[in-house]
Design an enzyme around this catalytic site. Structure first.
Site, short mmCIF file in Angstrom:
data_model
loop_
_atom_site.label_atom_id
_atom_site.label_comp_id
_atom_site.label_asym_id
_atom_site.label_seq_id
_atom_site.Cartn_x
_atom_site.Cartn_y
_atom_site.Cartn_z
N HIS A 318 -62.45 33.17 -133.07
CA HIS A 318 -61.55 32.69 -132.02
C HIS A 318 -60.35 32.03 -132.68
O HIS A 318 -60.49 31.37 -133.71
CB HIS A 318 -62.27 31.67 -131.12
CG HIS A 318 -61.58 31.45 -129.83
ND1 HIS A 318 -60.57 30.54 -129.68
CD2 HIS A 318 -61.71 32.08 -128.63
CE1 HIS A 318 -60.12 30.60 -128.44
NE2 HIS A 318 -60.79 31.52 -127.79
N ASP A 376 -67.79 35.86 -125.32
CA ASP A 376 -68.10 37.26 -125.01
C ASP A 376 -69.34 37.78 -125.70
O ASP A 376 -69.81 38.87 -125.39
CB ASP A 376 -66.90 38.15 -125.37
CG ASP A 376 -65.73 37.90 -124.45
OD1 ASP A 376 -65.96 37.76 -123.24
OD2 ASP A 376 -64.59 37.81 -124.94
N1 CMC Z 1 -64.96 40.24 -137.39
C1 CMC Z 1 -64.61 40.32 -138.70
N2 CMC Z 1 -63.61 39.61 -139.25
C2 CMC Z 1 -62.91 38.80 -138.46
C3 CMC Z 1 -63.21 38.67 -137.08
C4 CMC Z 1 -64.28 39.43 -136.57
N3 CMC Z 1 -64.61 39.35 -135.27
N4 CMC Z 1 -62.36 37.80 -136.51
C5 CMC Z 1 -61.54 37.39 -137.51
N5 CMC Z 1 -61.88 38.00 -138.68
C6 CMC Z 1 -61.28 37.77 -140.02
C7 CMC Z 1 -59.95 38.50 -140.16
O1 CMC Z 1 -60.12 39.79 -140.70
C8 CMC Z 1 -59.21 37.57 -141.10
O2 CMC Z 1 -59.74 37.77 -142.40
P1 CMC Z 1 -58.77 37.67 -143.70
O3 CMC Z 1 -58.34 36.22 -143.73
O4 CMC Z 1 -59.61 38.07 -144.84
O5 CMC Z 1 -57.60 38.60 -143.44
C9 CMC Z 1 -59.68 36.17 -140.65
O6 CMC Z 1 -60.98 36.37 -140.10
C10 CMC Z 1 -58.77 35.52 -139.62
O7 CMC Z 1 -58.67 36.41 -138.50
P2 CMC Z 1 -57.39 36.63 -137.62
O8 CMC Z 1 -57.44 37.99 -137.02
O9 CMC Z 1 -56.16 36.26 -138.41
O10 CMC Z 1 -57.64 35.51 -136.50
P3 CMC Z 1 -56.97 35.43 -135.09
O11 CMC Z 1 -56.99 34.01 -134.70
O12 CMC Z 1 -55.63 36.11 -135.10
O13 CMC Z 1 -57.91 36.31 -134.14
C11 CMC Z 1 -59.58 36.97 -132.61
C12 CMC Z 1 -58.81 35.79 -133.22
C13 CMC Z 1 -60.45 36.46 -131.45
C14 CMC Z 1 -58.58 37.99 -132.05
C15 CMC Z 1 -60.46 37.62 -133.70
O14 CMC Z 1 -61.38 36.68 -134.19
C16 CMC Z 1 -61.17 38.88 -133.20
O15 CMC Z 1 -60.60 39.97 -133.23
N6 CMC Z 1 -62.48 38.74 -132.75
C17 CMC Z 1 -63.20 39.87 -132.19
C18 CMC Z 1 -62.76 40.11 -130.75
C19 CMC Z 1 -63.32 39.06 -129.81
O16 CMC Z 1 -64.49 38.74 -129.84
N7 CMC Z 1 -62.44 38.55 -128.93
C20 CMC Z 1 -62.81 37.58 -127.88
C21 CMC Z 1 -62.17 36.26 -128.11
S1 CMC Z 1 -62.84 34.95 -127.06
C22 CMC Z 1 -62.52 35.43 -125.43
C23 CMC Z 1 -61.09 35.70 -125.14
O17 CMC Z 1 -60.18 35.07 -125.65
O18 CMC Z 1 -60.84 36.58 -124.31
#
Ligand code: CMC
Length: 442
Positions: A318, A376
């Site tokens: 998140h 989720d």
């Molecule tokens: N699985 C694997 N790696 C992950 C994940 C994941 N679910 N989430 C983040 N990472 C890694 C990402 O690859 C990055 O690694 P590195 O630093 O080596 O490049 C690091 O963690 C930081 O991730 P980010 O993408 O820069 O973080 P963000 O804040 O931009 O993204 C997120 C947040 C929710 C989009 C992401 O964690 C994600 O895609 N999660 C899976 C989808 C999900 O479950 N979404 C629901 C969110 S809660 C309900 C809602 O908001 O609707």
């Protein structure tokens, strides 16, 4: 000690000085404080004083507005609506009470609640002609595609609540959206399976009515299972609002131009659909089914950790929560309760999800990046147990979040500092060049 909501303050001593090391020019910027949470640097004068913008893709360090609705402390796993912890609201309130709290700032008295429930209930029907809209969609259309279209079309039907400068019309539009969304979502499902639309029943409560419209048919009496209705109500509470997330920011940005509320909420639905946001609940279930068996978890996580593979552990991570998502903890508990009450002793998907969670939480990759289960991760398992088809998961999220969207939209419209949203950019394209006539190109 709780502090009552007041407008954000900046005091003369609270400033930050930014120095351009190239020119030596310094500019002092005010720092603003809210009631809780980090202070913010007020950069509104930055461009006029320095000729420079800030650069923050994804708004990682940018507050886009002042708000009194929802507070999140991502490190402590705290979520408050109008000051009340989500744990208390999920335990003691029903969804309409939480909707009232969000929309009107205070919890309702018994009489206020009764009136609110009456008013919402009496707006649940949609214009009969809107039913024709569904027939323009293919039967295999995703319910979120149908909802984007049908909710956008509401502005073509409810002309008496489009004047956003009139607080009364704004409130009618808000009630209409909260009330009609379950009908619209349920009809999207009914259309996809070729069953007749089921009209709302005024004798049923919000979550119950929604389940009735999803599962009843005109052929026989359908009694909603009270365990299902209670679980659905809790799920709606957990998804009701979440501060300035992608879909809410989309609603605010769309509304900042003066667009009507129905159009703005349709924009929010479009944003919610993405798998990184509301679409994650559907993606979690698809992922669990793909893994299929505990013995494949290791192999799956190897792909998740591989930089050259785009696979993510859906339902994990998140932007704000870096410790735990309090909604996920309640959802996990609710999941066990629902399956228990339904007499499901062994649910293979729940067991797989729990094992996946256990392994991921001990894995350095997830520990270092502070990735925890989000709301989720468990919601899809409950939805499945309630008999809700996978493609409807995100539509359910949209039904709940509509309350948050309309609340945030109202706050934005009433905000005296509100301006049309207009971010700037760091331009990296070609600089000015001479035009070449087509005969001389190539
Ligand atoms: N699985 C694997 N790696 C992950 C994940 C994941 N679910 N989430 C983040 N990472 C890694 C990402 O690859 C990055 O690694 P590195 O630093 O080596 O490049 C690091 O963690 C930081 O991730 P980010 O993408 O820069 O973080 P963000 O804040 O931009 O993204 C997120 C947040 C929710 C989009 C992401 O964690 C994600 O895609 N999660 C899976 C989808 C999900 O479950 N979404 C629901 C969110 S809660 C309900 C809602 O908001 O609707």
């Amino acid at each position: 000690m709780s502090q009552s909501a007041t407008a954000a303050k900046s005091n003369a001593k609270d400033t930050v000085t930014v120095t351009d090391n190239a020119s030596g020019k310094a500019v002092t910027l005010p720092v603003m404080s809210g009631t809780i949470g980090p202070k913010v640097i007020d950069i509104r004068r930055l461009y006029s004083d320095t000729g420079m913008f800030t650069y923050d893709p994804g708004f990682v360090a940018t507050g886009s507005c002042e708000s009194r609705i929802t507070y999140i402390d991502g490190d402590a796993g705290v979520l408050l609506h109008r000051g009340y912890p989500i744990e208390d609201l999920a335990q003691h309130c029903d969804f309409t009470e939480v909707a009232y709290l969000l929309l009107k700032s205070e919890l309702p008295t018994a009489a206020e609640k009764e009136k609110f429930v009456y008013d919402i209930t009496h707006h649940t029907m949609v214009h009969e002609q809107l039913a024709m809209f569904y027939r323009g969609f293919r039967r295999d259309a995703h319910p979120m595609a149908v909802m984007c279209g049908v909710v956008g079309a509401l502005s073509a039907f409810y002309h008496d609540s489009l004047d956003i400068s009139d607080p009364h019309q704004r409130m009618i539009a808000s009630y209409r959206l909260i009330a009609k969304m379950p009908t619209i979502a349920a009809w999207a499902y009914k259309y996809s399976i070729g069953q007749p639309f089921i009209y709302p029943q005024n004798g049923l409560r919000y979550a119950e009515n929604f389940l009735h419209m999803l599962f009843a048919t005109p052929c026989e009496t359908f009694n909603v299972n009270p365990v299902f209705a209670k679980a659905m109500d809790k799920i709606l509470i957990l998804h009701a609002d979440h501060e300035q997330n992608a879909s809410t920011s989309t609603v605010r940005l769309a509304g900042s131009s003066g667009a009507n509320p129905f159009a703005c909420i349709a924009a929010g639905i479009a944003s919610l659909w993405g798998p990184a946001h509301g679409g994650a609940n559907e993606a979690v279930l698809t992922m669990l089914k793909q893994i299929g068996n505990k013995s494949y978890i290791g192999e799956f996580l190897k792909r998740v950790k591989d930089r050259d593979d785009a696979t993510r552990l859906m339902g994990f991570g998140h932007r704000v929560y870096k410790n735990f998502d309090p909604r996920a903890s309640i959802m996990r508990k609710t999941c066990h309760e629902v399956l228990g009450e339904l007499g499901i002793k062994h649910d293979p998907l729940l067991e797989l999800a729990m094992e996946l969670e256990k392994i991921a939480l001990q894995d350095d990759y997830f520990i270092q990046r502070k990735l925890y289960p989000n709301v989720d991760f468990y919601s899809g398992i409950i939805f499945q147990a309630l008999g809700i088809p996978t493609t409807m998961f995100t539509a359910l999220f949209a039904v709940a979040r509509t309350t948050g969207w309309v609340t945030q939209w109202n706050e934005m419209v009433e905000d005296p500092n509100q301006k049309i949203g207009r971010p700037r950019q760091l331009y990296t394209g070609r600089t000015r060049r001479e035009f070449v006539p087509i005969v001389r190109r190539g």
